[in-house]
Design a protein around this motif. Structure first.
Motif, PDB file in Angstrom:
ATOM      1  N   ARG A  55       0.839  -1.210   0.000  1.00 16.44           N
ATOM      2  CA  ARG A  55       0.000   0.000   0.000  1.00 16.44           C
ATOM      3  C   ARG A  55       0.869   1.254   0.000  1.00 16.44           C
ATOM      4  NH1 ARG A  55      -3.037  -2.963   3.822  1.00 16.44           N
ATOM      5  NH2 ARG A  55      -2.158  -1.719   5.479  1.00 16.44           N
ATOM      6  N   THR A  56       1.961   1.235   0.760  1.00 13.19           N
ATOM      7  CA  THR A  56       2.858   2.388   0.817  1.00 13.19           C
ATOM      8  C   THR A  56       3.504   2.637  -0.542  1.00 13.19           C
ATOM      9  OG1 THR A  56       3.289   1.919   3.149  1.00 13.19           O
ATOM     10  CG2 THR A  56       4.859   3.345   2.008  1.00 13.19           C
ATOM     11  N   GLU A  77       1.653   6.998  -6.671  1.00 11.95           N
ATOM     12  CA  GLU A  77       0.617   7.997  -6.962  1.00 11.95           C
ATOM     13  C   GLU A  77       1.130   9.406  -6.676  1.00 11.95           C
ATOM     14  OE1 GLU A  77      -2.700   6.777  -4.582  1.00 11.95           O
ATOM     15  OE2 GLU A  77      -3.120   5.023  -5.835  1.00 11.95           O
ATOM     16  N   GLN A 126       2.259   1.843  -3.414  1.00 11.53           N
ATOM     17  CA  GLN A 126       1.210   2.349  -4.308  1.00 11.53           C
ATOM     18  C   GLN A 126       0.986   3.839  -4.074  1.00 11.53           C
ATOM     19  OE1 GLN A 126      -2.594   0.461  -3.794  1.00 11.53           O
ATOM     20  NE2 GLN A 126      -3.471   1.425  -5.590  1.00 11.53           N
ATOM     21  N   LYS A 127       0.910   4.241  -2.810  1.00  9.84           N
ATOM     22  CA  LYS A 127       0.720   5.659  -2.502  1.00  9.84           C
ATOM     23  C   LYS A 127       1.911   6.488  -2.973  1.00  9.84           C
ATOM     24  CE  LYS A 127      -2.376   5.143   1.432  1.00  9.84           C
ATOM     25  NZ  LYS A 127      -2.576   5.373   2.869  1.00  9.84           N
TER      26      LYS A 127
END
Length: 88
Positions: free
Chosen positions: A61-62, A68, A64-65
């Motif tokens: 998740r990190t 982004e 992916q962020k």
């Protein structure tokens, strides 16, 4: 080669023919060995599989962020560059 089914059948027959105290001793030894192994693993600097999996998901998740945010920054920089180019 040995037939694995026959070996399993033979092992089951031997186990079934054992007196109950011997079976209990085997189960007790197995339990004690598991306790010792778990105790020694607890002393090592390792994490459980569950904790590892949780941290893997957090890392994904990190990442992916971060991807982004990098894209947003690149978009903002491109807009600022376009504005500076048109202002000159």
């Amino acid at each position: 080669m040995f037939d694995s089914k026959k070996l399993e059948q033979l092992a089951k027959q031997i186990h079934d023919s054992m007196p109950q105290p011997v079976k209990e001793l085997g189960a007790d030894v197995d339990s004690k060995v598991r306790q010792v192994i778990q105790g020694q693993l607890g002393k090592l600097d390792v994490v459980s599989r569950e904790e590892f999996d949780v941290q893997t998901q957090v890392l994904l998740r990190t990442r992916q962020k971060l991807t982004e945010m990098e894209q947003k920054i690149a978009d903002i920089e491109a807009k600022l560059s376009d504005k500076n180019d048109t202002a000159e």
